[in-house]
Design an enzyme around this catalytic site. Sequence first.
Site, PDB file in Angstrom:
ATOM      1  N   ASP A  48       0.842  -1.209  -0.185  1.00 35.04           N
ATOM      2  CA  ASP A  48       0.097   0.019  -0.163  1.00 35.04           C
ATOM      3  C   ASP A  48       0.919   1.263  -0.141  1.00 35.04           C
ATOM      4  OD1 ASP A  48      -1.729   2.216   1.808  1.00 35.04           O
ATOM      5  OD2 ASP A  48      -2.969   0.843   0.547  1.00 35.04           O
ATOM      6  N   THR A  50      -0.080   4.441   0.236  1.00 37.01           N
ATOM      7  CA  THR A  50      -0.379   5.462   1.455  1.00 37.01           C
ATOM      8  C   THR A  50       0.113   4.834   2.707  1.00 37.01           C
ATOM      9  OG1 THR A  50      -2.411   6.317   0.591  1.00 37.01           O
ATOM     10  CG2 THR A  50      -2.289   6.632   2.815  1.00 37.01           C
ATOM     11  N   CYS A  84      -1.956   5.496 -10.853  1.00 39.82           N
ATOM     12  CA  CYS A  84      -2.132   5.616  -9.406  1.00 39.82           C
ATOM     13  C   CYS A  84      -1.360   6.702  -9.179  1.00 39.82           C
ATOM     14  CB  CYS A  84      -1.315   4.186  -8.805  1.00 39.82           C
ATOM     15  SG  CYS A  84      -1.345   4.584  -6.836  1.00 39.82           S
ATOM     16  N   ASN A  85      -2.340   7.608  -8.517  1.00 40.64           N
ATOM     17  CA  ASN A  85      -1.948   8.837  -8.326  1.00 40.64           C
ATOM     18  C   ASN A  85      -0.795   9.021  -7.158  1.00 40.64           C
ATOM     19  OD1 ASN A  85      -3.856  11.241  -9.383  1.00 40.64           O
ATOM     20  ND2 ASN A  85      -4.955   9.472  -8.836  1.00 40.64           N
ATOM     21  N   THR A  86      -1.147   8.267  -5.898  1.00 45.31           N
ATOM     22  CA  THR A  86      -0.130   8.329  -4.846  1.00 45.31           C
ATOM     23  C   THR A  86       1.060   7.534  -5.453  1.00 45.31           C
ATOM     24  OG1 THR A  86      -2.100   7.758  -3.528  1.00 45.31           O
ATOM     25  CG2 THR A  86       0.063   7.569  -2.402  1.00 45.31           C
ATOM     26  N   ALA A  87       1.287   6.540  -6.031  1.00 45.82           N
ATOM     27  CA  ALA A  87       2.589   6.115  -6.830  1.00 45.82           C
ATOM     28  C   ALA A  87       3.451   7.065  -7.396  1.00 45.82           C
ATOM     29  CB  ALA A  87       2.123   4.927  -7.676  1.00 45.82           C
ATOM     30  N   CYS A 199      -7.186  10.507  -6.862  1.00 43.05           N
ATOM     31  CA  CYS A 199      -7.203   8.834  -6.420  1.00 43.05           C
ATOM     32  C   CYS A 199      -7.940   8.270  -7.560  1.00 43.05           C
ATOM     33  CB  CYS A 199      -7.604   8.766  -4.898  1.00 43.05           C
ATOM     34  SG  CYS A 199      -7.624   7.047  -4.646  1.00 43.05           S
TER      35      CYS A 199
END
Length: 239
Positions: A48, A50, A84-87, A199
Site C-alpha cells: 500500500d 499510503t 495510481c496518483n499516490t505512486a 485518486c
Amino acid sequence: MQKFFTIIGGMGTMATESYLHQLNLRTPAHADQEYLNYVLVNHATVPDRTAYIMDHTQPSPLPHLLEDIQQQRQLQPAFFTLPCNTAHYFYDDLQAAAGDIPLLHMPRETVKEIQRKFPNAKRVGITGTQGTISDKIYEHELERVGLTPVLPTAAIERETMQLIYDDIKERDIVDAKLFHRIIREMIEEQNADVVILGCTELSLAQEREPETKLPIVDGQSVLVDRTLELALKLREQEN
C-alpha cells in the site's frame, strides 16, 4: 508486438479496470484490429502506497515498481503509464529506471488540463488518499504554475479515506451521496474553484456515480486522454 505501451497497474485492480475501460471506450475503433496495443502489468500485491508514505517502517512499494519497470523496459515499450496518483511519489526513481522511455506524469498532466479547461481558476481543491495529500504530489505541481492548492479538512479527509478504502477497495461499492458531498464540501467549505479527483478510486466513483454539476478534473480521465494521444501517434507512425 511493435509500437505498444505498458501500463503499470493493479493499485488497485478495480481502479485499473476503470482506466482500461475508459481507454478502450475512447479509442476510435470499429474492429478488433483498431484498438490499442498495450501490456498491462496488474501488480496487485504492490504494498500500500499510503501506508508507506505515512510510515516508512511499512513495506515500500518502490522495489516492486522498479522491478516492473525494469522487466518491461526489456520489451521496449514506447512509453509507460502509471494509473495510481499516490505512486507518483516515486516518479523520479521510476523515470530514472525507465531510462529514455517516457513515463506519463498524471498529476502534471492534470494540472495542465485545469489550466486549459478552467483558465480563471485560482484555488484548486485536492482530494485523494492521505498519502497523496501528505506527499504533496499535486500541491507542488499547482504551486509550480502559480495556482493555490486547497487541502481537505481533517473531516473531509476522513470521509475521503472511508470512500476509497472502506467502500471501494474493500467492498467495491460507491456511496454516491458521500462522493458528491466530498466534492461539494471542497467547493462550499474550502472555497475551491475546481476540485481534482486525485485518486483512481475516486475516478472509479466518477465513472459509476458521475458528478455532473460541480467543477472537477479527474486525474485518471486526463491520463486516459494523454495515453490515447500518444498511442494514436504511434499508430500514425506505423502507417
